[in-house]
Design a protein around this motif. Structure first.
Motif, PDB file in Angstrom:
ATOM      1  N   MET A   1     -48.083  13.110  47.622  1.00 32.98           N
ATOM      2  CA  MET A   1     -49.199  13.633  47.931  1.00 32.98           C
ATOM      3  C   MET A   1     -50.272  13.256  46.486  1.00 32.98           C
ATOM      4  SD  MET A   1     -51.566  15.209  49.518  1.00 32.98           S
ATOM      5  CE  MET A   1     -50.930  16.041  51.177  1.00 32.98           C
ATOM      6  N   SER A   2     -49.665  13.693  45.539  1.00 35.56           N
ATOM      7  CA  SER A   2     -50.322  13.525  44.223  1.00 35.56           C
ATOM      8  C   SER A   2     -50.914  12.171  43.950  1.00 35.56           C
ATOM      9  CB  SER A   2     -49.560  13.904  43.183  1.00 35.56           C
ATOM     10  OG  SER A   2     -50.091  13.899  41.911  1.00 35.56           O
ATOM     11  N   TYR A  33     -45.874  17.366  52.714  1.00 39.97           N
ATOM     12  CA  TYR A  33     -47.060  17.209  53.207  1.00 39.97           C
ATOM     13  C   TYR A  33     -47.254  16.293  54.414  1.00 39.97           C
ATOM     14  CZ  TYR A  33     -47.849  19.511  48.909  1.00 39.97           C
ATOM     15  OH  TYR A  33     -47.713  20.275  47.612  1.00 39.97           O
ATOM     16  N   ASP A  34     -48.079  16.525  55.206  1.00 37.37           N
ATOM     17  CA  ASP A  34     -48.447  15.520  56.362  1.00 37.37           C
ATOM     18  C   ASP A  34     -50.081  15.172  56.001  1.00 37.37           C
ATOM     19  OD1 ASP A  34     -50.105  17.752  57.278  1.00 37.37           O
ATOM     20  OD2 ASP A  34     -48.762  18.369  58.806  1.00 37.37           O
ATOM     21  N   GLU A  35     -50.715  14.377  56.994  1.00 33.26           N
ATOM     22  CA  GLU A  35     -51.796  13.556  56.739  1.00 33.26           C
ATOM     23  C   GLU A  35     -52.853  14.859  56.907  1.00 33.26           C
ATOM     24  OE1 GLU A  35     -52.445  10.416  56.292  1.00 33.26           O
ATOM     25  OE2 GLU A  35     -50.207  10.418  56.009  1.00 33.26           O
ATOM     26  N   VAL A  36     -52.781  15.785  57.542  1.00 28.13           N
ATOM     27  CA  VAL A  36     -53.730  16.843  57.532  1.00 28.13           C
ATOM     28  C   VAL A  36     -53.944  17.500  56.295  1.00 28.13           C
ATOM     29  CG1 VAL A  36     -54.295  19.110  58.744  1.00 28.13           C
ATOM     30  CG2 VAL A  36     -53.326  17.320  60.095  1.00 28.13           C
ATOM     31  N   VAL A  39     -56.143  15.648  54.215  1.00 33.56           N
ATOM     32  CA  VAL A  39     -57.517  15.544  54.157  1.00 33.56           C
ATOM     33  C   VAL A  39     -58.084  17.091  53.677  1.00 33.56           C
ATOM     34  CG1 VAL A  39     -59.132  16.216  56.330  1.00 33.56           C
ATOM     35  CG2 VAL A  39     -57.637  14.387  56.535  1.00 33.56           C
ATOM     36  N   LEU A  40     -57.121  18.034  53.625  1.00 29.32           N
ATOM     37  CA  LEU A  40     -57.486  19.371  53.153  1.00 29.32           C
ATOM     38  C   LEU A  40     -57.751  19.258  51.750  1.00 29.32           C
ATOM     39  CD1 LEU A  40     -55.143  21.637  55.012  1.00 29.32           C
ATOM     40  CD2 LEU A  40     -57.345  21.324  55.730  1.00 29.32           C
ATOM     41  N   VAL A  41     -56.549  18.388  50.957  1.00 27.16           N
ATOM     42  CA  VAL A  41     -56.836  18.241  49.628  1.00 27.16           C
ATOM     43  C   VAL A  41     -58.100  17.576  49.333  1.00 27.16           C
ATOM     44  CG1 VAL A  41     -55.690  17.211  47.355  1.00 27.16           C
ATOM     45  CG2 VAL A  41     -54.425  18.402  49.214  1.00 27.16           C
ATOM     46  N   ALA A  42     -58.738  16.737  50.002  1.00 29.34           N
ATOM     47  CA  ALA A  42     -59.715  16.117  49.579  1.00 29.34           C
ATOM     48  C   ALA A  42     -61.037  16.971  49.851  1.00 29.34           C
ATOM     49  CB  ALA A  42     -60.076  14.841  50.568  1.00 29.34           C
ATOM     50  N   LEU A  63     -61.562  22.758  59.035  1.00 33.08           N
ATOM     51  CA  LEU A  63     -60.894  21.481  59.369  1.00 33.08           C
ATOM     52  C   LEU A  63     -59.462  21.727  60.231  1.00 33.08           C
ATOM     53  CD1 LEU A  63     -61.308  19.806  55.797  1.00 33.08           C
ATOM     54  CD2 LEU A  63     -62.164  18.864  57.951  1.00 33.08           C
ATOM     55  N   ARG A  64     -59.014  22.985  59.892  1.00 32.71           N
ATOM     56  CA  ARG A  64     -57.774  23.261  60.336  1.00 32.71           C
ATOM     57  C   ARG A  64     -58.040  23.871  62.077  1.00 32.71           C
ATOM     58  NH1 ARG A  64     -56.340  26.606  55.489  1.00 32.71           N
ATOM     59  NH2 ARG A  64     -54.933  25.315  54.464  1.00 32.71           N
ATOM     60  N   ARG A  65     -59.222  24.047  62.203  1.00 30.96           N
ATOM     61  CA  ARG A  65     -59.582  24.399  63.603  1.00 30.96           C
ATOM     62  C   ARG A  65     -59.834  23.143  64.359  1.00 30.96           C
ATOM     63  NH1 ARG A  65     -62.096  28.639  61.177  1.00 30.96           N
ATOM     64  NH2 ARG A  65     -64.255  27.595  61.299  1.00 30.96           N
TER      65      ARG A  65
END
Length: 89
Positions: A1-2, A33-36, A39-42, A63-65
């Motif tokens: 992820m890093s 971690y997964d692809e979602v 997106v959250l980290v971004a 985003l989670r919704r």
């Protein structure tokens, strides 16, 4: 992820502590971690951007919704309005 997100491992652990990222661990203790999550980290503002990481919470919840953009939620838009008012002042 890093490597994929550009966030340091320390930042990722900090985001977990703040509850911004899920703290999933494998049996060997490694983070999972997964692809979602990518997106959250971004959506989490980098240090020095003028918004604390915890301030990204409304964007991440949107985003989670399932929203295609973190800024679509009313709570996220309110954060943006307040930040713009601070910058203008």
């Amino acid at each position: 992820m890093s490597a994929r997100s550009g966030a340091t491992r320390r930042a990722l652990r900090h985001y977990e502590e703040l509850g911004l990222l899920p703290a999933r661990r494998r049996a060997n203790g490694y983070c999972e971690y997964d692809e979602v999550d990518l997106v959250l980290v971004a959506e989490i503002p980098p240090r020095g951007a003028g918004l604390r990481p915890g301030g990204a919470r409304p964007f991440l919840e949107c985003l989670r919704r399932g929203s295609p953009a973190g800024a679509a939620a009313p709570a996220a838009q309110e954060v943006q309005r307040r930040k713009l008012a601070e910058v203008d002042a």
